[in-house]
Scaffold this motif. Structure first.
Motif, PDB file in Angstrom:
ATOM      1  N   LEU A   1      11.027   0.011   0.732  1.00 41.37           N
ATOM      2  CA  LEU A   1      10.430   0.568   1.955  1.00 41.37           C
ATOM      3  C   LEU A   1      10.987   1.964   2.200  1.00 41.37           C
TER       4      LEU A   1
ATOM      5  N   TYR B   1       2.950   9.606   8.563  1.00 41.82           N
ATOM      6  CA  TYR B   1       2.305   8.285   8.555  1.00 41.82           C
ATOM      7  C   TYR B   1       0.790   8.426   8.567  1.00 41.82           C
TER       8      TYR B   1
ATOM      9  N   HIS C   1      -1.793   6.784   5.734  1.00 40.31           N
ATOM     10  CA  HIS C   1      -2.914   5.880   6.045  1.00 40.31           C
ATOM     11  C   HIS C   1      -4.258   6.543   5.739  1.00 40.31           C
TER      12      HIS C   1
ATOM     13  N   LEU D   1      -5.431   6.240   2.073  1.00 40.21           N
ATOM     14  CA  LEU D   1      -5.673   4.901   1.521  1.00 40.21           C
ATOM     15  C   LEU D   1      -7.105   4.746   0.993  1.00 40.21           C
TER      16      LEU D   1
ATOM     17  N   ALA E   1      -9.293   2.582   1.542  1.00 42.63           N
ATOM     18  CA  ALA E   1     -10.264   2.226   2.582  1.00 42.63           C
ATOM     19  C   ALA E   1     -10.613   3.417   3.475  1.00 42.63           C
ATOM     20  N   MET E   2      -9.794   4.453   3.437  1.00 45.98           N
ATOM     21  CA  MET E   2     -10.058   5.642   4.258  1.00 45.98           C
ATOM     22  C   MET E   2     -10.587   6.757   3.344  1.00 45.98           C
TER      23      MET E   2
ATOM     24  N   ASP F   1       2.345   0.745  -3.802  1.00 44.23           N
ATOM     25  CA  ASP F   1       1.040   0.081  -3.833  1.00 44.23           C
ATOM     26  C   ASP F   1       0.456   0.148  -2.425  1.00 44.23           C
ATOM     27  N   GLU F   2      -0.772  -0.316  -2.280  1.00 51.45           N
ATOM     28  CA  GLU F   2      -1.433  -0.175  -0.982  1.00 51.45           C
ATOM     29  C   GLU F   2      -0.666  -0.861   0.134  1.00 51.45           C
ATOM     30  N   ALA F   3      -0.190  -2.074  -0.131  1.00 54.56           N
ATOM     31  CA  ALA F   3       0.515  -2.823   0.911  1.00 54.56           C
ATOM     32  C   ALA F   3       1.757  -2.066   1.362  1.00 54.56           C
ATOM     33  N   THR F   4       2.522  -1.551   0.391  1.00 57.44           N
ATOM     34  CA  THR F   4       3.736  -0.806   0.729  1.00 57.44           C
ATOM     35  C   THR F   4       3.390   0.467   1.496  1.00 57.44           C
TER      36      THR F   4
ATOM     37  N   ILE G   1       0.781   0.998   3.453  1.00 55.65           N
ATOM     38  CA  ILE G   1       0.411   0.624   4.826  1.00 55.65           C
ATOM     39  C   ILE G   1       1.668   0.387   5.658  1.00 55.65           C
ATOM     40  N   LEU G   2       2.608  -0.377   5.080  1.00 55.37           N
ATOM     41  CA  LEU G   2       3.827  -0.715   5.817  1.00 55.37           C
ATOM     42  C   LEU G   2       4.748   0.498   6.000  1.00 55.37           C
TER      43      LEU G   2
ATOM     44  N   ASP H   1       3.348   2.264   8.934  1.00 53.13           N
ATOM     45  CA  ASP H   1       3.701   1.523  10.157  1.00 53.13           C
ATOM     46  C   ASP H   1       5.161   1.764  10.531  1.00 53.13           C
ATOM     47  N   ALA H   2       6.018   1.770   9.510  1.00 56.27           N
ATOM     48  CA  ALA H   2       7.456   1.934   9.753  1.00 56.27           C
ATOM     49  C   ALA H   2       7.770   3.332  10.282  1.00 56.27           C
TER      50      ALA H   2
ATOM     51  N   LEU I   1       5.774   5.325  11.917  1.00 58.12           N
ATOM     52  CA  LEU I   1       5.251   5.412  13.288  1.00 58.12           C
ATOM     53  C   LEU I   1       6.203   4.749  14.271  1.00 58.12           C
TER      54      LEU I   1
ATOM     55  N   MET J   1      -3.027  -6.643   1.636  1.00 56.87           N
ATOM     56  CA  MET J   1      -1.883  -7.489   2.012  1.00 56.87           C
ATOM     57  C   MET J   1      -2.246  -8.950   1.713  1.00 56.87           C
TER      58      MET J   1
ATOM     59  N   PRO K   1      11.170  -0.616  10.737  1.00 53.41           N
ATOM     60  CA  PRO K   1      11.671  -0.870   9.377  1.00 53.41           C
ATOM     61  C   PRO K   1      12.901  -1.782   9.323  1.00 53.41           C
TER      62      PRO K   1
END
Lengths: 297, 297
Positions: free
Chosen positions: A33, A83, A87, A90, A92-93, A110-113, A115-116, A119-120, A122, B93, B153
């Protein structure tokens, strides 16, 4: 292109970068992360937003006041900007593989990381302000009010949604200005407003500076649109011509290249008039306005 | 299954729901963004987290103190929980099509809107606390410190990363407890801690309650794991057996069904010991502990 503000950036970019990464390096969090958050934060460009905050602060602060007071706000602002880019890129964007010539976050991780990590960044941006021991509680609350409002559904995120909805159809100049104001302008308003507030500007000055930042955002955007047509790909670090390819509504599309340039000059005048009203027409903010207008990357 | 806490939920769920949607309905933002945010917030289940915050507040507050003081914290907490579910369900995810028997956010809207709706809920949650006129600046700052730390995080997002990394390999009990503590426990600690803080509990009590919330989170998780094996799909609202299918590390997998149940009883004892130490062993928090332990959905 050299200018007064280019020098101002050069003088301060290392300071911003150092403080920003210090906040992240000190975090006791999962390695992957942290790597992902640092990757995008370190890939940052000219740090325009925090340096704008700094310039605004220095236009108002008393001589003996130190810039340590604005470090958390500068870092939080750049984290939120970062952030939003993660996003935005990505699949999807915007589905971008490159950002400033480097692979985008979700391509490296990867995409999941990704996204997170967004989020982190922000969430952490609010934490570093709330925990800044150099600010009073009243200052923290005001900064958090300004930052959350500028970056949330009424601000930047709302602008992203409107921008998506406006894709592939022609929008009016007014609608386009509203989208840019939310998507880009709100964070610039935060930069200028937070710097002025922490430098003890009056409420009236802070209010008028919102107009300045509004035009500053539009100047930035017109120039972005113009560079997408006549810019040098090597300097910009990404392919030009993408707006036309994506059938995007731009200033040159609505007004022609000459009309867009005229519009930009009009915005520059209005921005400088705001600085005059506030009484800081000789500050780096004036040089910044010129810089935004003529930058070639 | 009826219990003291089931009644407590029934008595308060409408109140939580009403206040929560009021915050969102009042927002002047793009229609589609509001719809997407409201969709997931309104699909909320038992509102366990805000009701936990309420129960903690009521265990400490003076008789004449009103619950209006905790509304923004309750709403912010549920918004952050909701954003985490929206992002969790995304194709990158967990790729879930259903949540509580309804299509997930990105299935009803699209992925881009779901990402942005999550971002917006997260950001707005800090704004509503920073702008709550019923809280002092000191209270706002403390709540924002607690909430950002719990959800960022070092907290929930860190837990998500660890959870992803732990997928498809067997982890130790200790590692699993750490993941659950971050991913689920941190927001429960915020709920209990924020409620106690706003109810004027002492710092010592707030500290001890972290232990309570830690065990509460683990109780919730063991029961979740157990229900995935022996639960009634109709009551739970999703298919059982998914943990085994996904080769997930669970309490029953590590300890057997009987061992998991014993572990849960051990946690319940420890949680209640914490309540005893704090002097609120007769509060709804005690009933809540039983409820988390024996819930069948």
């Amino acid at each position: 292109m050299e200018s007064v503000f280019t020098n101002y950036i050069k003088e301060n970019i290392d300071f911003v970068h150092k403080e920003l990464t210090r906040f992240l390096n000190s975090l006791p969090i999962p390695q992957n992360l942290k790597k992902s958050m640092l990757y995008s934060v370190e890939a940052g460009g000219k740090r325009l937003r925090p340096i704008l905050l700094l310039a605004s602060y220095e236009a108002f602060k008393k001589e003996d006041e130190k810039r340590t007071k604005i470090i958390s706000s500068m870092a939080a602002l750049e984290m939120i900007h970062t952030y939003s880019l993660i996003h935005d890129d990505l699949p999807a964007m915007d589905d971008d593989d490159l950002r400033r010539g480097k692979p985008t976050n979700h391509k490296v991780f990867d995409e999941a990381t990704a996204i997170l990590a967004g989020d982190a960044l922000l969430t952490y941006s609010f934490e570093i302000i709330a925990k800044d021991s150099l600010l009073t509680d009243a200052e923290k609350v005001r900064i958090i009010q300004m930052l959350s409002s500028a970056s949330g559904p009424k601000g930047m995120v709302g602008g992203q949604i409107l921008d998506m909805e406006a894709e592939k159809r022609t929008v009016s100049l007014e609608e386009m200005e509203n989208i840019h104001d939310l998507k880009t302008g709100e964070l610039l308003k935060f930069a200028v407003g937070a710097g002025a507030f922490l430098g003890n500007a009056t409420e009236e000055q802070i209010k008028e500076l919102k107009n300045f930042a509004y035009y500053l955002g539009l100047i930035f955007q017109v120039q972005d649109d113009i560079l997408d047509i006549i810019g040098d790909e090597n300097k910009i670090g990404k392919a030009t011509g993408s707006d036309e390819l994506n059938e995007k509504s731009t200033y040159p599309k609505l007004l022609g290249l000459e009309g867009a340039t005229k519009k930009k000059d009009d915005y520059v005048q209005k921005a400088k008039l705001s600085l005059l009203k506030v009484g800081i027409e000789d500050s780096p903010l004036s040089a910044l306005t010129d810089y935004f207008s003529v930058r070639d990357y």
